[in-house]
Each structure stands twice: as structure tokens, then as C-alpha cells.
Scaffold this active site. Structure first.
Site, PDB file in Angstrom:
ATOM      1  N   THR A  10       0.828  -1.214   0.000  1.00 35.17           N
ATOM      2  CA  THR A  10       0.000   0.000   0.000  1.00 35.17           C
ATOM      3  C   THR A  10       0.857   1.256   0.000  1.00 35.17           C
ATOM      4  O   THR A  10       1.994   1.239   0.485  1.00 35.17           O
ATOM      5  CB  THR A  10      -0.966   0.035   1.208  1.00 35.17           C
ATOM      6  N   THR A  11       0.277   2.336  -0.529  1.00 33.47           N
ATOM      7  CA  THR A  11       0.940   3.650  -0.472  1.00 33.47           C
ATOM      8  C   THR A  11       0.212   4.553   0.526  1.00 33.47           C
ATOM      9  O   THR A  11       0.564   5.699   0.702  1.00 33.47           O
ATOM     10  CB  THR A  11       0.886   4.337  -1.853  1.00 33.47           C
ATOM     11  N   ASN A  12      -0.848   4.012   1.150  1.00 37.87           N
ATOM     12  CA  ASN A  12      -1.684   4.814   2.041  1.00 37.87           C
ATOM     13  C   ASN A  12      -1.195   4.644   3.498  1.00 37.87           C
ATOM     14  O   ASN A  12      -1.250   3.547   4.062  1.00 37.87           O
ATOM     15  CB  ASN A  12      -3.135   4.327   1.881  1.00 37.87           C
ATOM     16  N   GLY A  14      -2.331   5.706   6.376  1.00 38.22           N
ATOM     17  CA  GLY A  14      -3.354   5.362   7.366  1.00 38.22           C
ATOM     18  C   GLY A  14      -3.612   3.864   7.379  1.00 38.22           C
ATOM     19  O   GLY A  14      -3.650   3.224   8.439  1.00 38.22           O
ATOM     20  N   LYS A  15      -3.751   3.312   6.171  1.00 35.94           N
ATOM     21  CA  LYS A  15      -3.958   1.858   6.044  1.00 35.94           C
ATOM     22  C   LYS A  15      -2.780   1.077   6.585  1.00 35.94           C
ATOM     23  O   LYS A  15      -2.948   0.098   7.305  1.00 35.94           O
ATOM     24  CB  LYS A  15      -4.022   1.516   4.550  1.00 35.94           C
ATOM     25  N   ASP A  69      -7.910  -3.460  -0.672  1.00 34.62           N
ATOM     26  CA  ASP A  69      -8.664  -2.487  -1.451  1.00 34.62           C
ATOM     27  C   ASP A  69      -9.966  -2.266  -0.710  1.00 34.62           C
ATOM     28  O   ASP A  69     -10.676  -3.215  -0.370  1.00 34.62           O
ATOM     29  CB  ASP A  69      -8.904  -2.950  -2.891  1.00 34.62           C
ATOM     30  N   GLY A 159      -8.997   9.213   6.111  1.00 32.86           N
ATOM     31  CA  GLY A 159     -10.031   9.161   5.071  1.00 32.86           C
ATOM     32  C   GLY A 159     -11.381   9.673   5.532  1.00 32.86           C
ATOM     33  O   GLY A 159     -11.489  10.770   6.094  1.00 32.86           O
TER      34      GLY A 159
HETATM   35  P1  ITT Z   1      -3.383   1.875  -1.872  1.00 25.62           P
HETATM   36  O1  ITT Z   1      -4.158   1.503  -3.128  1.00 25.62           O
HETATM   37  O2  ITT Z   1      -1.961   2.224  -2.176  1.00 25.62           O
HETATM   38  O3  ITT Z   1      -3.521   0.860  -0.793  1.00 25.62           O
HETATM   39  P2  ITT Z   1      -5.462   3.907  -1.639  1.00 25.62           P
HETATM   40  O4  ITT Z   1      -5.761   4.968  -0.636  1.00 25.62           O
HETATM   41  O5  ITT Z   1      -5.501   4.323  -3.095  1.00 25.62           O
HETATM   42  O6  ITT Z   1      -4.035   3.250  -1.268  1.00 25.62           O
HETATM   43  P3  ITT Z   1      -7.813   2.294  -2.069  1.00 25.62           P
HETATM   44  O7  ITT Z   1      -7.756   2.411  -3.553  1.00 25.62           O
HETATM   45  O8  ITT Z   1      -8.167   0.961  -1.465  1.00 25.62           O
HETATM   46  O9  ITT Z   1      -6.415   2.700  -1.414  1.00 25.62           O
HETATM   47  O10 ITT Z   1      -8.813   3.408  -1.535  1.00 25.62           O
HETATM   48  C1  ITT Z   1      -9.324   3.324  -0.258  1.00 25.62           C
HETATM   49  C2  ITT Z   1      -9.952   4.652   0.119  1.00 25.62           C
HETATM   50  O11 ITT Z   1     -11.152   4.382   0.863  1.00 25.62           O
HETATM   51  C3  ITT Z   1      -9.046   5.428   1.065  1.00 25.62           C
HETATM   52  O12 ITT Z   1      -8.184   6.304   0.347  1.00 25.62           O
HETATM   53  C4  ITT Z   1     -10.050   6.146   1.951  1.00 25.62           C
HETATM   54  O13 ITT Z   1     -10.491   7.315   1.309  1.00 25.62           O
HETATM   55  C5  ITT Z   1     -11.214   5.154   2.019  1.00 25.62           C
HETATM   56  N1  ITT Z   1     -11.076   4.278   3.205  1.00 25.62           N
HETATM   57  C6  ITT Z   1     -10.729   2.957   3.222  1.00 25.62           C
HETATM   58  N2  ITT Z   1     -10.664   2.490   4.477  1.00 25.62           N
HETATM   59  C7  ITT Z   1     -10.961   3.530   5.269  1.00 25.62           C
HETATM   60  C8  ITT Z   1     -11.028   3.678   6.675  1.00 25.62           C
HETATM   61  O14 ITT Z   1     -10.734   2.685   7.509  1.00 25.62           O
HETATM   62  N3  ITT Z   1     -11.365   4.887   7.155  1.00 25.62           N
HETATM   63  C9  ITT Z   1     -11.637   5.903   6.326  1.00 25.62           C
HETATM   64  N4  ITT Z   1     -11.575   5.857   4.997  1.00 25.62           N
HETATM   65  C10 ITT Z   1     -11.238   4.676   4.462  1.00 25.62           C
END
Ligand code: ITT
Length: 206
Positions: A10-12, A14-15, A69, A159
Site C-alpha cells: 500500500t501507499t496509504n 493510514g492503512k 482495497d 479518510g
Molecule cells: P493503496 O491503493 O496504495 O492501498 P489507496 O488509498 O488508493 O491506497 P484504495 O484504492 O483501497 O487505497 O482506496 C481506499 C480509500 O477508501 C481510502 O483512500 C479512503 O479514502 C477510504 N477508506 C478505506 N478504508 C478507510 C477507513 O478505515 N477509514 C476511512 N476511509 C477509508
């Protein structure tokens, strides 16, 4: 027994923090990617996108790779933002928002605008997680039901957390302590299910 080593695809941030927090106590060694990898999310479903990410990281770094995802599914918006959750602000459908001060703020602003005056506030967070290595894949899914608040509450999490209230709670997801969120979150549920699938196979992982 040796710990199973997993790379988090992941690049996120928070995740990433949540995945480490949930899996480390279950006996996994969770490692971060040595560098950023952009993967085009061309799938139409959470599962397809999680699979694409896990496979791409495995091919780049050669370690069993775990992708998540996830997104917010809002009933009154026909399931949007769904797989477009991370970049909902930039979609033409529903009108674009400028990514100021952050993309997350812009996403929240758009959801609150589209939900103005809407009585049906039902929504759920959904997560699909995939572990990929060699030519094998394991997957699990988790959901957290709740409702969209009329304004932001709380500073924790990431998010859409400030505008989502899980069913049965009187606080938003962003007002919950990290352990409280992990217990009921879509990601916590999906990862605990995945961990139980990995366990019997752990001796076959590199
Ligand atoms: P990676 O693909 O690199 O993992 P991303 O942020 O693009 O990062 P996603 O395509 O899975 O990941 O998008 C998930 C989005 O959904 C994330 O950016 C948040 O906006 C929202 N989201 C997912 N889980 C969440 C959570 O636990 N709390 C709040 N928002 C969440």
C-alpha cells in the site's frame, strides 16, 4: 515457530499503520515496501484491485504481499464512492472538488454536499484483502455498517472516518480509540479472517 513475513502492498499511510497494528499481535512480521510502487487500479471491484496490487508488489519485491482495497459504499448514492473512494473528489460524476487542503478533505466535502437533505444515511465500509505469493492467492473480506453524519466529528483515523458512525456506536469512526476501530472495522474483520486462512499454510510460505 518462525514469524510469517508479509510485505504490505500500500501507499496509504493510514492503512499501513492499521495493517501493522492488527497483524503484528497475531504473530506476523509485517514489512514496508523498500520503495513506492504505483499500481494502476483498473479493476471494477475491490477484489480485482486488491489482487492487482498484491500481485504487482510480489513481482517487484519477491515477498508474499498483502494488499487491501477498500472504500465507502453509500446506499443513497447508488454505492458511490465505492471503488473510487480514494479519488472521489476528482470524478466528474457528482461534480469535481479541488483537492484542498487535502484529497481526504475534498472527498468528505463532496460526500457531505451530495448527501445534503438526504434522509437515507445508510452506508458501509468494505475491505477486500489479498495475500499473493508465487502463483497463489488468499483473500478475505470485511464490512462495517453505519451511517453518514451531517458534519465531521473527531480527528483520529484517516479518510472518511470523521463522517462515518458505525452502527451501535454514539461516536464517529474518527472519535474511536485505535483498538476500538480495529475491533469493528472492515479492515480488522478482513485481516483477522485472512490471518486464520494463512495459519494452516504458514509452513509453505517462503
Ligand atoms: P493503496 O491503493 O496504495 O492501498 P489507496 O488509498 O488508493 O491506497 P484504495 O484504492 O483501497 O487505497 O482506496 C481506499 C480509500 O477508501 C481510502 O483512500 C479512503 O479514502 C477510504 N477508506 C478505506 N478504508 C478507510 C477507513 O478505515 N477509514 C476511512 N476511509 C477509508
Amino acid at each position: 515457530m518462525e514469524k510469517v513475513k508479509l510485505l504490505v502492498a500500500t501507499t496509504n499511510k493510514g492503512k499501513l499503520k492499521e495493517i501493522v497494528r492488527i497483524l503484528a499481535p497475531l504473530g506476523f512480521e509485517v514489512v514496508k515496501p523498500p520503495h513506492k510502487l504505483e499500481v494502476e487500479e483498473t479493476g471494477e471491484t475491490f477484489l480485482e484491485n486488491a489482487y492487482l496490487k498484491a500481485k504487482a508488489y510480489y513481482e517487484e519485491f519477491g515477498l508474499p504481499s498483502l494488499a487491501d482495497d477498500s472504500g465507502l459504499v453509500i446506499e443513497a448514492l447508488g454505492g458511490y464512492p465505492g471503488v473510487y473512494s480514494s479519488r472521489f473528489y476528482s470524478l466528474e460524476i457528482g461534480g469535481r472538488e479541488s483537492p484542498e487542503p487535502t484529497e481526504s478533505e475534498a472527498n468528505i466535502r463532496k460526500v457531505l454536499r451530495l448527501m445534503e437533505g438526504e434522509e437515507n444515511r445508510r452506508a458501509k465500509f468494505v475491505a477486500f484483502v489479498v495475500l499473493y505469493w508465487e502463483d497463489k492467492g488468499l483473500m478475505a473480506q470485511g464490512e462495517c455498517e453505519g451511517e453518514i453524519l451531517k458534519e465531521k466529528r473527531g480527528e483520529k483515523g484517516f479518510g472518511y472516518d470523521p463522517i462515518f458512525k458505525p452502527s451501535g456506536m454514539d461516536r464517529s469512526m474518527a472519535e474511536l480509540e485505535p483498538e476500538e476501530k480495529d475491533k469493528l472495522s472492515h479492515r480488522g474483520r478482513a485481516l483477522r479472517r485472512l490471518a486464520s486462512l494463512i495459519e494452516p499454510l504458514s509452513s509453505r510460505l517462503p
